[in-house]
Design a protein around this motif. Structure first.
Motif, PDB file in Angstrom:
ATOM      1  N   THR A 124       0.814  -1.223   0.000  1.00  0.00           N
ATOM      2  CA  THR A 124       0.000   0.000   0.000  1.00  0.00           C
ATOM      3  C   THR A 124       0.843   1.266   0.000  1.00  0.00           C
ATOM      4  O   THR A 124       0.303   2.368   0.039  1.00  0.00           O
ATOM      5  CB  THR A 124      -0.936   0.033   1.232  1.00  0.00           C
ATOM      6  OG1 THR A 124      -0.135   0.098   2.432  1.00  0.00           O
ATOM      7  CG2 THR A 124      -1.812  -1.205   1.285  1.00  0.00           C
ATOM      8  N   THR A 125       2.163   1.104  -0.002  1.00  0.00           N
ATOM      9  CA  THR A 125       3.048   2.267  -0.022  1.00  0.00           C
ATOM     10  C   THR A 125       4.087   2.110  -1.129  1.00  0.00           C
ATOM     11  O   THR A 125       4.251   1.018  -1.685  1.00  0.00           O
ATOM     12  CB  THR A 125       3.785   2.423   1.323  1.00  0.00           C
ATOM     13  OG1 THR A 125       4.555   1.247   1.585  1.00  0.00           O
ATOM     14  CG2 THR A 125       2.812   2.656   2.464  1.00  0.00           C
TER      15      THR A 125
ATOM     16  N   SER B 266       6.152   3.026  -4.840  1.00  0.00           N
ATOM     17  CA  SER B 266       5.776   3.109  -6.252  1.00  0.00           C
ATOM     18  C   SER B 266       4.798   1.994  -6.628  1.00  0.00           C
ATOM     19  O   SER B 266       5.062   0.816  -6.377  1.00  0.00           O
ATOM     20  CB  SER B 266       7.031   3.009  -7.126  1.00  0.00           C
ATOM     21  OG  SER B 266       6.694   2.794  -8.467  1.00  0.00           O
ATOM     22  N   VAL B 267       3.685   2.382  -7.218  1.00  0.00           N
ATOM     23  CA  VAL B 267       2.697   1.388  -7.657  1.00  0.00           C
ATOM     24  C   VAL B 267       3.299   0.485  -8.719  1.00  0.00           C
ATOM     25  O   VAL B 267       3.141  -0.740  -8.689  1.00  0.00           O
ATOM     26  CB  VAL B 267       1.432   2.088  -8.201  1.00  0.00           C
ATOM     27  CG1 VAL B 267       0.489   1.061  -8.822  1.00  0.00           C
ATOM     28  CG2 VAL B 267       0.716   2.844  -7.083  1.00  0.00           C
TER      29      VAL B 267
ATOM     30  N   ASN C 169      -4.761  -2.286  -1.015  1.00  0.00           N
ATOM     31  CA  ASN C 169      -4.960  -0.838  -1.053  1.00  0.00           C
ATOM     32  C   ASN C 169      -6.393  -0.446  -0.701  1.00  0.00           C
ATOM     33  O   ASN C 169      -6.633   0.573  -0.052  1.00  0.00           O
ATOM     34  CB  ASN C 169      -4.581  -0.290  -2.431  1.00  0.00           C
ATOM     35  CG  ASN C 169      -3.075  -0.163  -2.604  1.00  0.00           C
ATOM     36  OD1 ASN C 169      -2.432   0.678  -1.989  1.00  0.00           O
ATOM     37  ND2 ASN C 169      -2.502  -1.029  -3.431  1.00  0.00           N
TER      38      ASN C 169
ATOM     39  N   LYS D 164      -7.025   3.225   0.177  1.00  0.00           N
ATOM     40  CA  LYS D 164      -6.288   3.950  -0.866  1.00  0.00           C
ATOM     41  C   LYS D 164      -6.822   3.554  -2.249  1.00  0.00           C
ATOM     42  O   LYS D 164      -6.200   2.804  -3.004  1.00  0.00           O
ATOM     43  CB  LYS D 164      -4.798   3.651  -0.755  1.00  0.00           C
ATOM     44  CG  LYS D 164      -4.203   4.104   0.580  1.00  0.00           C
ATOM     45  CD  LYS D 164      -2.705   3.840   0.661  1.00  0.00           C
ATOM     46  CE  LYS D 164      -2.129   4.347   1.983  1.00  0.00           C
ATOM     47  NZ  LYS D 164      -0.664   4.133   2.081  1.00  0.00           N
TER      48      LYS D 164
ATOM     49  N   ARG E 270      -4.782   4.366  -5.572  1.00  0.00           N
ATOM     50  CA  ARG E 270      -3.690   3.426  -5.863  1.00  0.00           C
ATOM     51  C   ARG E 270      -4.227   2.157  -6.497  1.00  0.00           C
ATOM     52  O   ARG E 270      -3.575   1.558  -7.372  1.00  0.00           O
ATOM     53  CB  ARG E 270      -2.925   3.092  -4.584  1.00  0.00           C
ATOM     54  CG  ARG E 270      -2.013   4.206  -4.097  1.00  0.00           C
ATOM     55  CD  ARG E 270      -1.335   3.798  -2.786  1.00  0.00           C
ATOM     56  NE  ARG E 270      -0.472   2.636  -2.975  1.00  0.00           N
ATOM     57  CZ  ARG E 270       0.804   2.700  -3.345  1.00  0.00           C
ATOM     58  NH1 ARG E 270       1.379   3.864  -3.605  1.00  0.00           N
ATOM     59  NH2 ARG E 270       1.523   1.594  -3.462  1.00  0.00           N
TER      60      ARG E 270
ATOM     61  N   GLN F 127      -4.839   3.041 -10.074  1.00  0.00           N
ATOM     62  CA  GLN F 127      -3.567   3.190 -10.775  1.00  0.00           C
ATOM     63  C   GLN F 127      -2.964   1.827 -11.097  1.00  0.00           C
ATOM     64  O   GLN F 127      -2.372   1.626 -12.164  1.00  0.00           O
ATOM     65  CB  GLN F 127      -2.594   4.003  -9.918  1.00  0.00           C
ATOM     66  CG  GLN F 127      -1.358   4.477 -10.674  1.00  0.00           C
ATOM     67  CD  GLN F 127      -0.477   5.379  -9.827  1.00  0.00           C
ATOM     68  OE1 GLN F 127      -0.737   5.596  -8.653  1.00  0.00           O
ATOM     69  NE2 GLN F 127       0.573   5.908 -10.438  1.00  0.00           N
ATOM     70  N   THR F 128      -3.139   0.886 -10.195  1.00  0.00           N
ATOM     71  CA  THR F 128      -2.685  -0.482 -10.438  1.00  0.00           C
ATOM     72  C   THR F 128      -3.375  -1.058 -11.667  1.00  0.00           C
ATOM     73  O   THR F 128      -2.745  -1.712 -12.509  1.00  0.00           O
ATOM     74  CB  THR F 128      -2.982  -1.376  -9.214  1.00  0.00           C
ATOM     75  OG1 THR F 128      -2.309  -0.854  -8.073  1.00  0.00           O
ATOM     76  CG2 THR F 128      -2.523  -2.802  -9.454  1.00  0.00           C
TER      77      THR F 128
ATOM     78  N   GLU G  21     -10.664   8.198  -4.302  1.00  0.00           N
ATOM     79  CA  GLU G  21     -10.040   8.559  -3.019  1.00  0.00           C
ATOM     80  C   GLU G  21     -10.936   9.523  -2.232  1.00  0.00           C
ATOM     81  O   GLU G  21     -11.441  10.513  -2.769  1.00  0.00           O
ATOM     82  CB  GLU G  21      -8.694   9.229  -3.295  1.00  0.00           C
ATOM     83  CG  GLU G  21      -7.742   9.140  -2.116  1.00  0.00           C
ATOM     84  CD  GLU G  21      -7.160   7.751  -1.910  1.00  0.00           C
ATOM     85  OE1 GLU G  21      -6.614   7.492  -0.851  1.00  0.00           O
ATOM     86  OE2 GLU G  21      -7.281   6.919  -2.828  1.00  0.00           O
TER      87      GLU G  21
END
Length: 451
Positions: free
Chosen positions: A6-7, A9-10, A300, A305, A308, A311-312, A446
């Motif tokens: 969860t933290t 760079s994706v 995430n 999140k 994220r 974005q994944t 988000e």
């Protein structure tokens, strides 16, 4: 054993998780490909056809188990993302109880259905005995196959895709060695291929359990975690069952395609069986993206999140579709030599090359809808994945293959194109579903809460 996804760079997390999974799936795919390659060196077309048909049935069962285990991966991922190790322990314990009992029942049921299965899939007469023996041995080994896939799903839910890679690497080496022994030395034919596959899975499970017992993790299991709990099982099954049925129907569609090919004669039957193995290898990247998006997305989402998670999905689509385009172009030039690796029969190689040139386009579209499916599953909306796959199968894939088989009796190319067209419809449905769920805030962005 655990990894926080969860933290950071994706994109880096995607590669960290997907590359070991990709290699694991590559090794697992080598099982079937090694069986076909080795039996092709020592036996004739009938034995090759028996193994290709039998392994396709086993692949259907395996992918359904993996689909059901997706409920475990997502549930554990959410718990890890929310830093709730107690919930993760309950999911693990209930998963073990559910799958181990279920696998024994499944194995017993399938053993009683061997003859009807061989008959239903229109196995060519020359390959009936070999197919029956292959399936009987593999059905006995279902608890081992289930155990491996359950262990892998637990590790992946915890963000660890490396450990399953190591376990399957050992199994793959064992499988190849056992194949040469059973088929090359003892000349057991299809039965030898099944023995190699089953025993190697057993070796993998024994090694993985030994490693688990020696490792330390932040998750502590107790006896009460193995006692079935309605809400925990409900969460696993609500996510896993639609995926399992979806994957099952996809494999049924492939088996129907195999039946259509079988009715065209032994040459086309062998060609389609070989190409299915090649395609399963080429689908490594698309399939890895499904698991990656579901695991990373779940963690995430558990951590709140949502951007994220989205974005994944975007990165996964770009990676999978880009890979599909490159592979589709390359295969047009090397299709016949590629099929020829698995058979010495020139007619089978020519027929298989035509089928592969059309079918390979599916890598592009499948990569996209697999990524969407992983995203939907991470949100517990696996019913969307079930819907788009069933619609594609019923409206395009199966009827398309049937019609092209009748209209083009001298070439398998149109049949290959029909399968790819089915995935194109899935992509269209996924895009529409994604837009709808985001607009209705069923899948939040988000800072939003899911409706």
């Amino acid at each position: 054993m655990e990894r926080n996804l969860t933290t950071g760079s994706v994109l880096k997390n995607i590669f960290y998780f997907s590359l070991p999974y990709l290699f694991s799936y590559f090794l697992q795919t080598l099982y079937g490909m090694a069986d076909l390659f080795i039996i092709g060196q020592f036996e004739g077309v009938a034995s090759t056809t028996a193994v290709s048909i039998g392994s396709q049935v086993m692949h259907m069962i395996t992918v359904m188990l993996v689909g059901l285990a997706m409920g475990t991966t997502v549930s554990i991922g959410r718990a890890i993302g929310a830093k709730n190790n107690r919930e993760a322990a309950k999911v693990i314990g209930n998963t073990v109880t559910l799958f181990m009992l279920g696998s024994v029942v499944l194995a017993a049921a399938l053993l009683g259905l061997v003859n009807p299965i061989v008959e239903i899939i229109s196995t060519p007469e020359e390959a009936v005995t070999g197919t029956r023996m292959y399936l009987m041995i593999c059905f006995i080994g279902i608890p081992c196959i289930t155990a491996y896939n359950v262990i892998a799903s637990i590790f992946r839910g915890m963000g660890d895709s490396k450990s399953p890679m190591y376990f399957i690497a050992v199994a793959c080496v064992a499988n190849i060695a056992l194949d040469f022994f059973f088929m090359g030395v003892l000349h057991l034919g299809p039965a030898g291929a099944a023995l190699g596959t089953t025993l190697s899975q057993g070796i993998s499970v024994i090694i993985s359990l030994a490693v688990i017992l020696k490792r330390k993790s932040g998750i502590r299991l107790s006896k009460r975690d193995f006692k079935p709990e309605k809400n925990v099982l409900g969460q696993i099954l609500s996510i896993g069952l639609p995926v399992a049925f979806q994957d099952g129907f996809i494999q049924v569609a492939f088996i129907i395609i195999t039946i259509i090919a079988n009715q065209r004669g032994l040459t086309d039957a062998a060609a389609v069986g070989i190409v299915e193995k090649i395609i399963s290898f080429l689908f490594l990247v698309p399939s890895s993206m499904l698991s990656t998006v579901s695991a990373l997305g779940a963690q995430n989402i558990g951590a709140g999140k949502h951007s994220r998670a989205a974005q994944t999905l975007r990165y996964a689509i770009c990676i999978a579709a880009g890979f599909g385009v490159v592979v589709s172009i390359l295969v047009q030039f090397v299709a016949q030599p590629l099929v020829g690796l698995f058979t010495s029969d020139a007619a089978v190689a020519v027929a298989g090359a035509a089928y592969l040139r059309g079918y390979v386009l599916d890598c592009i579209f499948a990569g996209i809808h697999f990524s969407f499916s992983g995203y939907f599953c991470a949100y517990g909306k696996s019913g969307v994945s079930f819907f788009h796959n069933i619609v594609a199968i019923l409206l395009v894939r199966v009827p398309g293959v049937y019609l092209t088989s009748k209209l083009f009796p001298n070439s398998l190319l149109p049949m290959g194109l029909a399968t790819a067209t089915g995935s194109l419809l899935s992509v269209i449905i996924c895009v529409i579903a994604f837009a709808y769920l985001r607009r209705k805030k069923i899948i939040p962005t988000e800072g939003e809460k899911a409706c």
